[in-house]
Every structure is written in structure tokens, then in C-alpha cells.
Design a protein around this motif. Structure first.
Motif, PDB file in Angstrom:
ATOM      1  N   GLY A 328       0.818  -1.204   0.000  1.00  0.00           N
ATOM      2  CA  GLY A 328       0.000   0.000   0.000  1.00  0.00           C
ATOM      3  C   GLY A 328       0.848   1.248   0.000  1.00  0.00           C
ATOM      4  O   GLY A 328       2.017   1.232   0.404  1.00  0.00           O
ATOM      5  N   ARG A 329       0.248   2.330  -0.445  1.00  0.00           N
ATOM      6  CA  ARG A 329       0.940   3.623  -0.497  1.00  0.00           C
ATOM      7  C   ARG A 329       0.834   4.322   0.854  1.00  0.00           C
ATOM      8  O   ARG A 329      -0.260   4.557   1.345  1.00  0.00           O
ATOM      9  N   ASP A 330       1.998   4.615   1.442  1.00  0.00           N
ATOM     10  CA  ASP A 330       2.073   5.296   2.730  1.00  0.00           C
ATOM     11  C   ASP A 330       1.181   4.626   3.769  1.00  0.00           C
ATOM     12  O   ASP A 330       0.486   5.283   4.534  1.00  0.00           O
ATOM     13  N   GLY A 335       2.964  -5.034   5.024  1.00  0.00           N
ATOM     14  CA  GLY A 335       4.338  -5.512   5.043  1.00  0.00           C
ATOM     15  C   GLY A 335       5.187  -4.879   3.961  1.00  0.00           C
ATOM     16  O   GLY A 335       6.405  -4.785   4.090  1.00  0.00           O
ATOM     17  N   LEU A 336       4.547  -4.450   2.874  1.00  0.00           N
ATOM     18  CA  LEU A 336       5.233  -3.818   1.749  1.00  0.00           C
ATOM     19  C   LEU A 336       4.651  -2.417   1.574  1.00  0.00           C
ATOM     20  O   LEU A 336       3.506  -2.270   1.148  1.00  0.00           O
ATOM     21  N   ARG A 337       5.403  -1.406   1.909  1.00  0.00           N
ATOM     22  CA  ARG A 337       4.903  -0.031   1.940  1.00  0.00           C
ATOM     23  C   ARG A 337       5.597   0.815   0.883  1.00  0.00           C
ATOM     24  O   ARG A 337       6.810   0.723   0.697  1.00  0.00           O
ATOM     25  N   ILE A 338       4.821   1.641   0.194  1.00  0.00           N
ATOM     26  CA  ILE A 338       5.390   2.620  -0.738  1.00  0.00           C
ATOM     27  C   ILE A 338       5.432   3.963  -0.014  1.00  0.00           C
ATOM     28  O   ILE A 338       4.386   4.575   0.221  1.00  0.00           O
ATOM     29  N   PRO A 339       6.608   4.428   0.378  1.00  0.00           N
ATOM     30  CA  PRO A 339       6.692   5.706   1.072  1.00  0.00           C
ATOM     31  C   PRO A 339       6.412   6.879   0.131  1.00  0.00           C
ATOM     32  O   PRO A 339       6.505   6.763  -1.099  1.00  0.00           O
ATOM     33  N   ILE A 340       6.075   8.023   0.700  1.00  0.00           N
ATOM     34  CA  ILE A 340       5.894   9.246  -0.080  1.00  0.00           C
ATOM     35  C   ILE A 340       7.236   9.653  -0.668  1.00  0.00           C
ATOM     36  O   ILE A 340       8.247   9.713   0.038  1.00  0.00           O
ATOM     37  N   SER A 341       7.261   9.938  -1.961  1.00  0.00           N
ATOM     38  CA  SER A 341       8.510  10.354  -2.614  1.00  0.00           C
ATOM     39  C   SER A 341       8.202  10.933  -3.973  1.00  0.00           C
ATOM     40  O   SER A 341       7.094  10.767  -4.509  1.00  0.00           O
ATOM     41  N   GLY A 342       9.185  11.588  -4.556  1.00  0.00           N
ATOM     42  CA  GLY A 342       9.096  12.002  -5.941  1.00  0.00           C
ATOM     43  C   GLY A 342       9.385  10.820  -6.852  1.00  0.00           C
ATOM     44  O   GLY A 342       9.840   9.763  -6.395  1.00  0.00           O
ATOM     45  N   PRO A 343       9.128  10.962  -8.168  1.00  0.00           N
ATOM     46  CA  PRO A 343       9.335   9.850  -9.099  1.00  0.00           C
ATOM     47  C   PRO A 343      10.764   9.310  -9.096  1.00  0.00           C
ATOM     48  O   PRO A 343      10.973   8.098  -9.226  1.00  0.00           O
ATOM     49  N   GLU A 344      11.744  10.202  -8.930  1.00  0.00           N
ATOM     50  CA  GLU A 344      13.139   9.763  -8.985  1.00  0.00           C
ATOM     51  C   GLU A 344      13.514   8.906  -7.786  1.00  0.00           C
ATOM     52  O   GLU A 344      14.469   8.132  -7.835  1.00  0.00           O
ATOM     53  N   ALA A 345      12.785   9.031  -6.687  1.00  0.00           N
ATOM     54  CA  ALA A 345      13.084   8.272  -5.465  1.00  0.00           C
ATOM     55  C   ALA A 345      12.022   7.220  -5.169  1.00  0.00           C
ATOM     56  O   ALA A 345      11.937   6.734  -4.048  1.00  0.00           O
ATOM     57  N   ARG A 346      11.200   6.879  -6.160  1.00  0.00           N
ATOM     58  CA  ARG A 346      10.153   5.882  -5.920  1.00  0.00           C
ATOM     59  C   ARG A 346      10.799   4.579  -5.453  1.00  0.00           C
ATOM     60  O   ARG A 346      11.766   4.086  -6.035  1.00  0.00           O
ATOM     61  N   GLU A 383      -3.857  -3.357  -4.411  1.00  0.00           N
ATOM     62  CA  GLU A 383      -3.352  -2.581  -3.278  1.00  0.00           C
ATOM     63  C   GLU A 383      -4.301  -2.690  -2.088  1.00  0.00           C
ATOM     64  O   GLU A 383      -5.524  -2.695  -2.241  1.00  0.00           O
ATOM     65  N   CYS A 384      -3.730  -2.752  -0.897  1.00  0.00           N
ATOM     66  CA  CYS A 384      -4.530  -2.787   0.327  1.00  0.00           C
ATOM     67  C   CYS A 384      -4.892  -1.358   0.720  1.00  0.00           C
ATOM     68  O   CYS A 384      -4.004  -0.528   0.930  1.00  0.00           O
ATOM     69  N   ILE A 385      -6.153  -1.092   0.810  1.00  0.00           N
ATOM     70  CA  ILE A 385      -6.647   0.210   1.256  1.00  0.00           C
ATOM     71  C   ILE A 385      -7.205   0.028   2.675  1.00  0.00           C
ATOM     72  O   ILE A 385      -8.108  -0.769   2.890  1.00  0.00           O
ATOM     73  N   GLY A 386      -6.676   0.756   3.636  1.00  0.00           N
ATOM     74  CA  GLY A 386      -7.103   0.573   5.018  1.00  0.00           C
ATOM     75  C   GLY A 386      -6.106  -0.294   5.768  1.00  0.00           C
ATOM     76  O   GLY A 386      -4.986  -0.546   5.309  1.00  0.00           O
ATOM     77  N   SER A 387      -6.512  -0.790   6.925  1.00  0.00           N
ATOM     78  CA  SER A 387      -5.610  -1.563   7.773  1.00  0.00           C
ATOM     79  C   SER A 387      -5.417  -2.976   7.237  1.00  0.00           C
ATOM     80  O   SER A 387      -6.367  -3.650   6.844  1.00  0.00           O
ATOM     81  N   ALA A 388      -4.142  -3.411   7.237  1.00  0.00           N
ATOM     82  CA  ALA A 388      -3.823  -4.771   6.800  1.00  0.00           C
ATOM     83  C   ALA A 388      -3.481  -5.677   7.978  1.00  0.00           C
ATOM     84  O   ALA A 388      -3.105  -6.833   7.774  1.00  0.00           O
ATOM     85  N   TYR A 389      -3.606  -5.175   9.190  1.00  0.00           N
ATOM     86  CA  TYR A 389      -3.187  -5.947  10.356  1.00  0.00           C
ATOM     87  C   TYR A 389      -3.984  -7.241  10.528  1.00  0.00           C
ATOM     88  O   TYR A 389      -3.486  -8.211  11.088  1.00  0.00           O
ATOM     89  N   ASN A 390      -5.234  -7.273  10.070  1.00  0.00           N
ATOM     90  CA  ASN A 390      -6.059  -8.447  10.272  1.00  0.00           C
ATOM     91  C   ASN A 390      -6.214  -9.306   9.021  1.00  0.00           C
ATOM     92  O   ASN A 390      -7.059 -10.201   8.980  1.00  0.00           O
ATOM     93  N   VAL A 391      -5.394  -9.023   8.005  1.00  0.00           N
ATOM     94  CA  VAL A 391      -5.460  -9.792   6.757  1.00  0.00           C
ATOM     95  C   VAL A 391      -4.762 -11.138   6.948  1.00  0.00           C
ATOM     96  O   VAL A 391      -3.679 -11.216   7.534  1.00  0.00           O
ATOM     97  N   GLU A 392      -5.381 -12.203   6.460  1.00  0.00           N
ATOM     98  CA  GLU A 392      -4.743 -13.515   6.521  1.00  0.00           C
ATOM     99  C   GLU A 392      -3.518 -13.531   5.614  1.00  0.00           C
ATOM    100  O   GLU A 392      -3.480 -12.882   4.572  1.00  0.00           O
TER     101      GLU A 392
END
Length: 451
Positions: A328-330, A335-346, A383-392
Motif C-alpha cells: 500500500g501507499r504510505d 508488510g510492503l509499503r510505498i513511502p511518499i517520494s518524488g518519481p526519482e526516489a520511488r 493494493e490494500c486500502i485501510g488496515s492490513a493488520y487483520n489480513v490472513e
């Protein structure tokens, strides 16, 4: 003949400038990430171009036992160690003027020793290079400062701060909390500067006495070297102030665990551009393939990212732990997060690795999963939107299951190296067997008279 000190980094030259160098530590990382090797007078080091150690050091468990050699007889032939002068760095806590130098391990026929963790990471980086890519990583290091613990039967306690009170939990990002053990932090900064390491930032994490150090992005092997050095540096800084630094994944009951989050991007070798962004700054198929590779292969890679029985105590709900393979984005619940960044630092942040992992193997395993995704060109789940803590999830929850998944994933084993995987499995199965023979206080308390 060229003086070997002409080839070492500027920080190391500055450290010994005008002083007599007494000793050189010739080191390699074993499977656990422990520095193995030998120390010698600097005058002797200057006269030699290579050194020898038995290859059996890669079969030694964290307890000091020896696993059986899965590749044949336990004859312990010597490896040849060649110094990598670019890694030379000070050991500023020693009484004498000492430098540490990481060595590369090769066989007597000149080939890289496939079971050496640094060689495993180099192998992965070369696979990227063969495709015209260069991986970039930025690791985050979490660890606990704890009171001295000389009795393993006693629980680990937070350290005493300058206020005379024990460090408190749930104080994430508090500057006052960091100040409580400011003298240790000061020494960490001083040692890092003398060793030529760049710290991107230090902050208080959520646990009592838990600290996070961020490193600037760069070459995977160089940054793994730095983490390898940093673990020793931090331990030495803590000992100066009557406390311990621990990189256990979960040292204190009821507190969060310590992770080694790894940020990944990949550049094109020819152009230097981030392949995760296109000309318009949008996400590319490469980026999605990389994520898909993580989702598909990380379950098997967990054996390297969570290498001990204690590692799986991190993987519990409600302790800010990434116990899923969602992206997910930010979104810090994935477990796999896309942090906020510009295109060059994606980039993609892998939040699964524990700080107890060998940095060479943790980074290698994570990069291997992304590489397989790029090669297989599969698509990730939505993409997971919302909390992923309870996802199997398909993640393993103990070391035995994790090793079984690694054993079954031939694609990942081929990338990491089959001989290495056999050695790793032998060492970890041995450790797991030793653990299962120990009866815990919980078992004595709840089972002794009740079952």
C-alpha cells in the motif's frame, strides 16, 4: 611496492594519521553475522596479501555448536581471505590504534566461497547487473538499549536513564526519551564519525529504550558492510555506559520488536534512472513486478529475514508488526509499503526483516525476491486500502515452517545459491533442534501441575 594504507578510505587514513597503527583485525561475517577472523600486528598485515580460515566457520551455530556438512565430509579445508581495503575502518573503542578490514572469501581455486554471506549478496547484485540494473537500498536499524543482563534466567529490563528512572515505552519520536541515554547516543555518533559512516537520523522508537538509526541510501554491499560494523559499534558504545545494546527481534515481553526495514529501488545501469518511474513520473510495470516478486517469494525468504526462534515473537498482532504480504501507499500496516517520494526516489519498503538477521543475508533475500518478480513479470494483488493488520497471510510463524518453505522454493534457492541454502538449512535446523530441547518458564508455570 604501494603502501596498503594508500588504498583505504579517507576516514581510516585520518584516524591513523600521525599515529602508529598497532593492529589490524581481519574479519568475515559468518551465517549469524558474527565477525570471525584474526587480529595481527599491523607490520605483519602489511607483509601479507592473503590469509586463511577453515570454511567450517559457515557451519557454526549461534550457540557455538557445529552443524553437519550437508555437502560431504567435515574436512575443514582452508579458504583464502583477500582484504577489501575499501572496507577498512577504525575500531575507536580499543586501547590500541586498530583498524578493521572485511575480507572476501575464495576457494583455493580462486572462486568465491558460495556459503560466505557477503558473497551471497554480491551474487544477487551481479544478477541485477547482468540485466542492466543496479539495486539501491536504504536500511533502518532498530535496537534496544537495556540494563546489563548477566543471568539469562532473568527477564531483560529497560536501562536506567539520566533521570534515575528506567526508560519508558510508548514514547515514539520523543526527544526527551532519547536524551535519557544521550551519552550512549553521543558515543555512537562519535564512533560513526571516526569510522566514516553517515547517519541519516536517530530517533526514539515505541519500545522502552528502543532506538532507530536510519542510513542514507546506496550500494547494497557497502550498506551491509556498514550495518555489520554498526552492530559492533553500538554494542561497544553501550558497554561504555554500563548497559547492553541488543539486536534481538523481541528482547522485552510486552514491548514492540526490532525490525530492519529495507527500502528498495532499482536504477538502469546505462542511464542511472529509476526503473520504477517512467518519463511522466508514473509507476512502471517494473515497479509492480518487483512488488509481485516480494509477495510471491517472501514467505520462503522469511527464514533469512527472521532467522531465530525469537524472531517470530515479532510477528504478532497489535505491536506495529508487519505480519502480512499486502502492499500500500504510505500505509504502515502493510508488510510492503510505498513511502511518499518524488518519481526519482520511488521505492518499496520491506518491513518484514528483523534486526537480528545477518545484514548481508537479509538484504540479499529481499533483493532476490524483487529480482525474481522483475524476471517473472507477474502482477501483484490489488493494493490494500485501510488496515492490513487483520489480513490472513501465507507467512510462516515459526522457524521450522520457514525453513520448509525455503526448502520448497527452487527459484529462490537457485538465485541465492543451492550450496548456500544447504549450509543455511543445516545451521538453522541445528539451532532449532537445540531450542526445542530447552524447557521454558512458561511450560513449568502452566503445565507442570495443570495437565
Amino acid at each position: 611496492m604501494t603502501n596498503w594504507t594508500d588504498e583505504i578510505p579517507e576516514a581510516a587514513r585520518d584516524y591513523i594519521a600521525g599515529r602508529r597503527l598497532d593492529e589490524v583485525e581481519c574479519i568475515v561475517s559468518d551465517i549469524a553475522g558474527v565477525a570471525r577472523g584474526k587480529a595481527m600486528p599491523a607490520s605483519k598485515f602489511a607483509r601479507q596479501t592473503s590469509f586463511f580460515l577453515p570454511n567450517s566457520i559457515f557451519l557454526q551455530t549461534i550457540t557455538g555448536e557445529w552443524a553437519s556438512n550437508p555437502l560431504g565430509a567435515f574436512t575443514e579445508p582452508d579458504m583464502i581471505l583477500h582484504p577489501d581495503y575499501s572496507t577498512a575502518t577504525a575500531a575507536p573503542w580499543t586501547a590500541d590504534i586498530t583498524l578493521q578490514v572485511i575480507h572476501d572469501a575464495v576457494t583455493q581455486s580462486g572462486d568465491p566461497v558460495p556459503t560466505a554471506p557477503r558473497n551471497v549478496l554480491k551474487r544477487i547484485v551481479q544478477l541485477y547487473a547482468d540485466k542492466g540494473w543496479k539495486p539501491i537500498v536504504a536500511p533502518e536499524m532498530e535496537f534496544f538499549l537495556v540494563a546489563r543482563n548477566i543471568d539469562p534466567n532473568m527477564p531483560v529490563m529497560p536501562p536506567m536513564g539520566r533521570s534515575g528512572r528506567r526508560a519508558a515505552g510508548r514514547q515514539a519520536y520523543s526527544m526527551s526519551a532519547v536524551d535519557e541515554y544521550g551519552k550512549v547516543i553521543d558515543d555512537i555518533y562519535d564512533f560513526a564519525e571516526l569510522q566514516g559512516f553517515e547517519i541519516d537520523g536517530i530517533l526514539q522508537e515505541g519500545g522502552a529504550g528502543q532506538v532507530e538509526i536510519n542510513l542514507a541510501h546506496g550500494d547494497p554491499v557497502k550498506l551491509a558492510d556498514e550495518i555489520f560494523f554498526f552492530k559492533r559499534l553500538i554494542r561497544e558504545a553501550a558497554l561504555r555506559h554500563d548497559c547492553f545494546a541488543t539486536f534481538m527481534a523481541k528482547p522485552i515481553e510486552g514491548e514492540p520488536g526490532s525490525a530492519m526495514h529495507i527500502h528498495h529501488s532499482v536504477t538502469d545501469l546505462a542511464t542511472g534512472r529509476n526503473i520504477f518511474s517512467d518519463d511522466k513520473g508514473s509507476e512502471t510495470d517494473h515497479f509492480l513486478h518487483f512488488i509481485a516478486g516480494m509477495q510471491r517469494h517472501l514467505p520462503a525468504a522469511v527464514a533469512l529475514l527472521a532467522p531465530y526462534v525469537n524472531s517470530y515473537r515479532r510477528y504478532v498482532p497489535d505491536f506495529a508488526a508487519p505480519i502480512n504480504l499486502e502492499w500500500g501507499r504510505d500505509n504502515r500496516t502493510t508488510g510492503l509499503r510505498i513511502p511518499i517520494s518524488g518519481p526519482e526516489a520511488r521505492r518499496l519498503e520491506n518491513r518484514l526483516a528483523g534486526m537480528d538477521c545477518n545484514p548481508y543475508l537479509g538484504i540479499a533475500a529481499s533483493l532476490a525476491c524483487g529480482y525474481l518478480g522483475l524476471v517473472e513479470q507477474t502482477k501483484p494483488r490489488p493494493e490494500c486500502i485501510g488496515s492490513a493488520y487483520n489480513v490472513e497471510t501465507d507467512l510462516p510463524y515459526n522457524l521450522g515452517d520457514a525453513l520448509d518453505l525455503l526448502d520448497e522454493n527452487m527459484a529462490l534457492r537457485d538465485v541465492l545459491g543451492q550450496d548456500f541454502c544447504r549450509y543455511y538449512d543445516a545451521v538453522k535446523r541445528n539451532e532449532y533442534k537445540e531450542f526445542l530441547q530447552v524447557i521454558s518458564p512458561w511450560e513449568r508455570e502452566h503445565l507442570l501441575l495443570n495437565v
